[in-house]
Enzyme design. Structure first.
Site, PDB file in Angstrom:
ATOM      1  N   GLU A  92      -3.397  -6.117   7.971  1.00 12.70           N
ATOM      2  CA  GLU A  92      -4.556  -7.057   7.247  1.00 12.70           C
ATOM      3  C   GLU A  92      -3.767  -7.658   5.937  1.00 12.70           C
ATOM      4  O   GLU A  92      -2.801  -7.623   5.606  1.00 12.70           O
ATOM      5  CB  GLU A  92      -5.500  -5.848   6.463  1.00 12.70           C
ATOM      6  N   CYS A 105      -2.112 -11.647  -0.417  1.00 13.07           N
ATOM      7  CA  CYS A 105      -1.411 -10.353  -0.267  1.00 13.07           C
ATOM      8  C   CYS A 105      -0.897  -9.860   1.035  1.00 13.07           C
ATOM      9  O   CYS A 105      -2.152  -9.833   1.740  1.00 13.07           O
ATOM     10  CB  CYS A 105      -2.158  -9.338  -1.162  1.00 13.07           C
ATOM     11  N   CYS A 112       1.639   2.548   7.544  1.00 11.16           N
ATOM     12  CA  CYS A 112       2.896   2.898   6.477  1.00 11.16           C
ATOM     13  C   CYS A 112       3.258   4.375   6.634  1.00 11.16           C
ATOM     14  O   CYS A 112       2.383   5.292   7.060  1.00 11.16           O
ATOM     15  CB  CYS A 112       2.440   2.751   5.074  1.00 11.16           C
ATOM     16  N   CYS A 116       1.943   8.366   0.452  1.00 10.99           N
ATOM     17  CA  CYS A 116       1.167   8.215  -0.917  1.00 10.99           C
ATOM     18  C   CYS A 116      -0.210   8.792  -0.883  1.00 10.99           C
ATOM     19  O   CYS A 116      -1.106   8.265   0.057  1.00 10.99           O
ATOM     20  CB  CYS A 116       1.392   7.062  -1.518  1.00 10.99           C
ATOM     21  N   CYS A 119      -3.459   6.524  -1.096  1.00 10.35           N
ATOM     22  CA  CYS A 119      -3.462   5.153  -0.317  1.00 10.35           C
ATOM     23  C   CYS A 119      -3.896   5.301   1.143  1.00 10.35           C
ATOM     24  O   CYS A 119      -3.515   6.226   2.088  1.00 10.35           O
ATOM     25  CB  CYS A 119      -1.969   4.629  -0.233  1.00 10.35           C
ATOM     26  N   CYS A 333      -5.621  -1.560   0.315  1.00  8.08           N
ATOM     27  CA  CYS A 333      -4.731  -1.596   1.308  1.00  8.08           C
ATOM     28  C   CYS A 333      -5.068  -0.412   2.477  1.00  8.08           C
ATOM     29  O   CYS A 333      -5.190   0.773   1.893  1.00  8.08           O
ATOM     30  CB  CYS A 333      -3.455  -1.173   0.935  1.00  8.08           C
TER      31      CYS A 333
END
Length: 345
Positions: A92, A105, A112, A116, A119, A333
């Site tokens: 994305e 962005c 990932c 975190c 997130c 995100c």
């Protein structure tokens, strides 16, 4: 012999490859311009090349493939793009229209693995690193779709850029090259959760890109609670690395700080953050957290956000509250990618 991803080659590498094919260096410059200035993604459309050369290119190289799988646009003209890559990975990107220009962005990884807690990108872990070409594709395809120049790029989408270090550096160098889109390095920002050794390496490159550090806490214990990377690197180590980056490049560090109700938004926390940052060449970007589905992390009230910002500002720490863009289209995100993946499994 495996084909080479041609979009990932810097100009001098492309010249060397074509010279090995007994082609003149100016031919490499023509190809490079088609790829990185004119954004043509088919060798057969490169009309000033001979048919023989186009055949050679098709035999030895491949151009990164990717299509827009979904696009959503919010009332403030922020657009979220989902790209389907050649191996069916979904990534994305976000287009943000500002008075100073158009900013994209980009993601540096599919997913990932930094973990975190607040997130969305990390919920399903990392699928893989993106190639340089796959990062460039996001910028080029959005520019083509928009019909306007992209002037700013932020490597702040899904993934940890410094874990995909070489591809990200290659992406920056190609994007900022005068033979390509020629986007000023001062208009490129790389965001990291704090891989200290890579920050030192990046500083020694003496690029002019902006460095953003995902901080989100005022002390180590608080940071360990929400960011697993804090178990590997202390805040003191991170600040030393960021100070080194600022010293080597002369660029101000941005500390990203996602405000989470009842976790890191108190007056005491703000005062502790001041002690950490006062006197440093830095700027704090306060981000009201995007609320999770389970409501584990909630955004503070506007009053609390303003009070937190005021404590920093009155103490001499430059601070802004991020203007929210694209909240109606899952612009945080990983949100849209996660929803799309679940619906298309």
């Amino acid at each position: 012999m495996a084909k080479i991803e041609i979009c990932s080659l810097k100009l001098y590498s492309l010249i060397a490859e074509l010279e090995n094919m007994n082609e003149k260096s100016f031919r490499a410059k023509q190809v490079y311009e088609w790829l990185h200035k004119k954004n043509k993604w088919d060798f057969n459309e490169m009309t000033n090349l001979s048919k023989d050369l186009r055949n050679k290119l098709n035999e030895s190289f491949f151009i990164t493939e990717g299509t827009i799988a979904e696009k959503l646009t919010s009332d403030d003209n922020t657009s979220k793009y989902l790209f389907r890559l050649s191996n069916n990975s979904i990534i994305e990107s976000v287009l943000m229209k500002h008075t100073f220009g158009n900013s994209v962005c980009v993601s540096s990884q599919a997913g990932c693995n930094m973990g975190c807690a607040f997130c969305y990108s990390t919920k399903d872990g990392k699928e893989r690193d993106l190639t340089t070409g796959e990062m460039l594709l996001q910028v080029y395809k959005i520019q083509e779709d928009l019909g306007e120049r992209i002037s700013h790029v932020v490597i702040m989408g899904s993934g940890e850029p410094l874990e995909n270090y070489e591809n990200c550096l290659n992406f920056i160098e190609i994007l900022s090259s005068k033979e390509g889109l020629n986007i000023s390095q001062r208009h490129i920002t790389l965001s990291t959760c704090g891989l200290v050794d890579k920050i030192y390496n990046l500083a020694d490159r003496k690029l002019q890109i902006n460095l953003a550090l995902s901080l989100h806490a005022s002390n180590d214990e608080m940071r360990k609670h929400i960011m697993p990377i804090a178990r590997a690197y202390s805040m003191e180590e991170i600040f030393k690395a960021c100070d080194y980056y600022a010293e080597k490049t002369g660029r101000r560090i941005t500390y990203e700080y996602a405000l989470m109700k009842g976790i890191n938004d108190g007056e005491k926390t703000a005062s502790e953050l001041v002690k950490r940052l006062k006197g440093r060449l830095c700027h704090v970007n306060l981000i009201p957290v995007n609320e999770t589905e389970d409501k584990k992390f909630e955004r503070p009230s506007q009053k609390t956000i303003k009070e937190f910002a005021d404590i920093l500002e009155k103490s001499g720490v430059a601070t802004t509250i991020r203007r929210e863009m694209g909240s109606s289209i899952n612009a945080a995100c990983g949100q849209l990618r996660g929803r799309y993946t679940r619906e298309n499994e």
